[in-house]
Design a protein around this motif. Sequence first.
Motif, PDB file in Angstrom:
ATOM      1  N   UNK A 120       0.817  -1.214   0.000  1.00  0.00           N
ATOM      2  CA  UNK A 120       0.000   0.000   0.000  1.00  0.00           C
ATOM      3  C   UNK A 120       0.850   1.262   0.000  1.00  0.00           C
ATOM      4  N   UNK A 121       2.169   1.116   0.104  1.00  0.00           N
ATOM      5  CA  UNK A 121       3.064   2.271   0.120  1.00  0.00           C
ATOM      6  C   UNK A 121       3.297   2.830   1.509  1.00  0.00           C
ATOM      7  N   UNK A 122       2.785   2.151   2.531  1.00  0.00           N
ATOM      8  CA  UNK A 122       2.981   2.612   3.902  1.00  0.00           C
ATOM      9  C   UNK A 122       4.325   2.114   4.412  1.00  0.00           C
ATOM     10  N   UNK A 123       4.992   2.873   5.295  1.00  0.00           N
ATOM     11  CA  UNK A 123       6.281   2.424   5.816  1.00  0.00           C
ATOM     12  C   UNK A 123       6.136   1.152   6.645  1.00  0.00           C
ATOM     13  N   UNK A 124       7.105   0.272   6.522  1.00  0.00           N
ATOM     14  CA  UNK A 124       7.080  -1.002   7.235  1.00  0.00           C
ATOM     15  C   UNK A 124       8.507  -1.354   7.608  1.00  0.00           C
ATOM     16  N   UNK A 125       8.677  -2.034   8.745  1.00  0.00           N
ATOM     17  CA  UNK A 125      10.001  -2.449   9.186  1.00  0.00           C
ATOM     18  C   UNK A 125      10.159  -3.932   8.883  1.00  0.00           C
ATOM     19  N   UNK A 126      11.235  -4.269   8.189  1.00  0.00           N
ATOM     20  CA  UNK A 126      11.538  -5.644   7.843  1.00  0.00           C
ATOM     21  C   UNK A 126      12.733  -6.114   8.658  1.00  0.00           C
ATOM     22  N   UNK A 127      12.784  -7.426   8.936  1.00  0.00           N
ATOM     23  CA  UNK A 127      13.900  -8.005   9.673  1.00  0.00           C
ATOM     24  C   UNK A 127      14.527  -9.100   8.829  1.00  0.00           C
ATOM     25  N   UNK A 128      15.832  -9.001   8.605  1.00  0.00           N
ATOM     26  CA  UNK A 128      16.574 -10.033   7.881  1.00  0.00           C
ATOM     27  C   UNK A 128      17.052 -11.046   8.902  1.00  0.00           C
ATOM     28  N   UNK A 129      16.344 -12.162   8.980  1.00  0.00           N
ATOM     29  CA  UNK A 129      16.661 -13.189   9.975  1.00  0.00           C
ATOM     30  C   UNK A 129      17.714 -14.135   9.419  1.00  0.00           C
TER      31      UNK A 129
END
Length: 175
Positions: A65-74
């Motif tokens: 949707x273009x909203x900011x999101x935090x991703x985690x590289x596990x």
Amino acid sequence: MQSISGINSGAAKPYVPIADVDEPKKVQRPEDETQLRHQKPVMDEYVPEEKPEPTGRYRLGKDEDGKPKIYFDDPKRAEDTPDVSDSSGRDKSAKGPERSGSDKEGQSCTCNTDKVDREIEKLKKQKQELEQQINRETDESKIEDLKAKLAQIEKELSQKDNDTYRRQHAVYTYA
């Protein structure tokens, strides 16, 4: 005062050829090179990138949707393991409350702050009782003890009577 038209600044001088120097030659490109440039338009080329190795870091990205999101590289998750995020883009292995507005499956989340509110009301009641005791007391040593207790309760009340404390100590239930 002198008129502007009478000033000779020497800025604009007519072109006078220098003796024994030829005029500058015009540079022309060979016809082959100019024809190649017009025949073949320059295009950007997509070069697929290899997936980087997980580093165990958080990174900021955007969801669909273009909203900011935090991703985690596990780094512990294997390459062949499918992504653990659900259709809402939320990682199921992540901990913490989920906002009810982001639920796409019809689930809802309720936040209950009754326990925190009771704790704050109890502190306010203790504060009021201590103020009454201070007003009634005649012994100076007891008044000092009561004022010390009152200061402690006021400090605790100022720490707990705010929205941040309520959110941190609220009880979340999912339906």
